[in-house]
Design an enzyme around this catalytic site. Structure first.
Site, short mmCIF file in Angstrom:
data_model
loop_
_atom_site.label_atom_id
_atom_site.label_comp_id
_atom_site.label_asym_id
_atom_site.label_seq_id
_atom_site.Cartn_x
_atom_site.Cartn_y
_atom_site.Cartn_z
N TYR A 79 5.32 -8.18 15.73
CA TYR A 79 5.33 -6.63 15.04
C TYR A 79 6.11 -5.57 15.96
CZ TYR A 79 3.68 -2.74 11.84
OH TYR A 79 3.69 -1.84 11.18
N PHE A 110 0.93 -1.25 0.08
CA PHE A 110 0.13 -0.05 0.13
C PHE A 110 0.71 1.13 0.11
CE2 PHE A 110 -1.78 2.73 3.43
CZ PHE A 110 -2.32 3.70 2.50
N GLY A 128 1.50 -7.63 -0.58
CA GLY A 128 1.29 -6.51 -1.73
C GLY A 128 0.99 -7.45 -3.02
P1 NAD Z 1 1.67 -3.56 3.08
O1 NAD Z 1 1.26 -4.85 3.75
O2 NAD Z 1 0.67 -2.83 2.12
O3 NAD Z 1 2.99 -3.49 2.63
C1 NAD Z 1 4.20 -4.22 2.99
C2 NAD Z 1 4.84 -4.71 1.65
O4 NAD Z 1 6.14 -5.67 2.26
C3 NAD Z 1 4.01 -5.90 0.87
O5 NAD Z 1 3.93 -5.44 -0.56
C4 NAD Z 1 4.56 -7.20 1.16
O6 NAD Z 1 4.30 -8.16 0.26
C5 NAD Z 1 6.11 -6.91 1.45
N1 NAD Z 1 6.52 -7.90 2.19
C6 NAD Z 1 6.38 -8.45 3.27
N2 NAD Z 1 7.31 -9.16 3.87
C7 NAD Z 1 8.29 -9.25 2.75
C8 NAD Z 1 9.63 -9.87 2.66
N3 NAD Z 1 9.89 -10.54 3.63
N4 NAD Z 1 10.48 -9.57 1.77
C9 NAD Z 1 9.86 -8.74 0.66
N5 NAD Z 1 8.77 -8.21 0.80
C10 NAD Z 1 7.92 -8.21 1.91
O7 NAD Z 1 1.78 -2.62 4.36
P2 NAD Z 1 1.80 -1.00 4.21
O8 NAD Z 1 0.67 -0.37 5.04
O9 NAD Z 1 2.15 -0.66 3.02
O10 NAD Z 1 3.15 -0.69 5.22
C11 NAD Z 1 4.46 -0.33 4.62
C12 NAD Z 1 5.47 -0.43 5.89
O11 NAD Z 1 5.01 0.66 6.71
C13 NAD Z 1 5.62 -1.60 6.56
O12 NAD Z 1 6.88 -1.75 7.04
C14 NAD Z 1 4.87 -1.02 8.04
O13 NAD Z 1 5.35 -1.68 9.00
C15 NAD Z 1 4.93 0.44 7.88
N6 NAD Z 1 3.97 1.08 8.53
C16 NAD Z 1 2.71 1.20 7.82
C17 NAD Z 1 1.59 1.93 8.75
C18 NAD Z 1 0.25 2.14 8.10
O14 NAD Z 1 -0.60 2.56 8.78
N7 NAD Z 1 0.04 1.85 6.84
C19 NAD Z 1 1.83 2.37 10.03
C20 NAD Z 1 3.04 2.03 10.61
C21 NAD Z 1 4.17 1.43 9.83
#
Ligand code: NAD
Ligand code: UDP
Ligand code: UDP
Length: 333
Positions: free
Chosen positions: A154, A22, A47
């Site tokens: 997490y 995302f 993703g």
């Molecule tokens: P998301 O789940 O949409 O995106 C995470 C992406 O990482 C996905 O495309 C997934 O396929 C990929 N991924 C997971 N494990 C992997 C691995 N081992 N190797 C390669 N790719 C991998 O989540 P998001 O909301 O886009 O979050 C992105 C980042 O921002 C994350 O690190 C999350 O912890 C951080 N974050 C997001 C939020 C939020 O509210 N969206 C809040 C705090 C932190």
């Protein structure tokens, strides 16, 4: 001839781990728009290719399927480390894999940055504060985290990743950037990942019950994804001595019940509110103090909840009407 991008900057080769997620997909888009080359690295755990479908034919975009718990040898000028499932439903599906992604993934990403001597940004989280006893949360608060609960894979994984970033910085002089992201929402959220904004909007559009966990008095502060992406880029482009950690989020705080009421009003749904049990260790309140990002990055969010929700509702409306490619519509994992 030196190739200057549309913003008058020299183009860089930038790796985005988790780039098909995302937040990552919006970041890839913004970096391409700034004239850079983007290498999107993702194992498609949460993703999907469809999130970056519109970038696939772009000459400065490349998509690589790779799991960051395995070493990666590439040549780039900057790295954004976003790979990690982010919603409780997703990160609790395989907690050991979540921890491996945060910890081993951070080690590999840092090892890569160390070999290349390039800056690396870690997408950390407000979850490092756990169920906070300090409100709003400032970066010097150490948090209130359960080390052995269902959210620990997490929270503790992200805390360990921060430790690794600061140790590589102190021990190896690595150029690090750490941001703690607060709840972010917008188009391309996974419709079945159980996060509150996507849940409420999808339920409202389908006319299903809107599920409030607990009595809905717990609070969150919701940041629209475009604002967050601006903050991520501002952090990466800040001077080398600026390492963070900085909170990135929208300080406007709402109860979950207020969020549900806003979604009902903006969608005009007839769906009704129902209360469900509150999950274990669910933080009671969350609101970022963003003074550090404001003063040191000149960053603050610009998009109010109502405007951001309106845009997100429009996205889900089209998605649910079948107007978009959506492998996402299957059950959450
Ligand atoms: P998301 O789940 O949409 O995106 C995470 C992406 O990482 C996905 O495309 C997934 O396929 C990929 N991924 C997971 N494990 C992997 C691995 N081992 N190797 C390669 N790719 C991998 O989540 P998001 O909301 O886009 O979050 C992105 C980042 O921002 C994350 O690190 C999350 O912890 C951080 N974050 C997001 C939020 C939020 O509210 N969206 C809040 C705090 C932190
Ligand atoms: N690594 C990587 N790509 C690189 C350099 C390193 O994936 O370009 C990984 C490598 O597998 C190593 C980890 O990053 O295990 C940490 O690297 P570092 O140099 O810090 O430690 P070491 O190689 O001494 O274990
Ligand atoms: N929540 C809710 N109904 C839902 C999904 C979530 O009331 O259908 C609540 C959840 O209990 C939490 C808040 O909304 O208090 C935010 O949940 P989310 O999973 O989006 O993020 P996080 O808990 O990680 O902040």
């Amino acid at each position: 001839m030196v190739n200057i991008n549309p913003n008058g900057l020299l183009p860089k080769r930038i790796a985005v781990t988790g780039g098909a997620g995302f937040v990552g997909s919006h970041l890839c888009e913004a970096l391409i728009a700034r004239g850079h080359e983007v290498l999107c690295i993702d194992n498609f755990y949460t993703g999907a290719r469809t999130n970056v479908q519109h970038l696939l034919g772009h000459p400065r975009f490349e998509l690589m399927r790779h799991d960051i718990t395995f070493p990666l040898y590439i040549e780039v000028d900057e790295i954004y480390n976003l790979a990690c499932p982010a919603s409780p439903v997703h990160y609790q599906f395989d907690p050991v894999q979540t921890l491996k992604t945060s910890v081993i993934g951070a080690i590999n990403t840092l090892g890569l940055a160390k070999r290349l001597r390039v800056p690396v940004l870690q997408a950390s989280t407000s979850e490092v504060y756990g169920d906070p006893e300090v409100h709003p949360q400032t970066e010097d608060y150490w948090g209130n985290v359960n080390p052995i609960g269902p959210r620990s894979c997490y929270d503790e994984g992200k805390r360990c990743a921060e430790t690794l970033f600061f140790d590589y910085h102190r021990q190896h002089g690595l150029g690090i950037k750490v941001v703690r992201i607060f709840n972010t929402y917008g188009p391309r959220m996974h419709p079945n990942d159980g996060r509150v904004v996507s849940n409420f909007i999808v339920q409202a559009l389908r006319g299903e019950d809107i599920t409030i966990f607990g009595d809905g008095s717990q609070t969150r502060s919701f940041c629209y994804v475009d604002d967050l992406v601006r903050g991520l880029i501002a952090m990466m482009e800040s001077p080398a001595e600026v390492v963070g950690p900085f909170n990135l989020g929208n300080p406007s705080e709402f109860t979950i019940r207020q969020l549900a009421e806003a979604v009902i009003r903006l969608t005009g749904t007839k769906a009704r509110l129902v209360e469900k049990p509150l999950p274990q260790d669910d933080p009671k309140q969350r609101k970022p103090d963003i003074s550090k990002a404001e003063t040191q990055l000149g960053w603050q969010p610009a998009i109010a909840l109502e405007e951001g929700l309106t845009r997100t509702i429009a996205y889900f409306d089209t998605l649910l009407a079948g107007g978009m490619d959506a492998p996402h519509l299957g059950a959450a994992r």
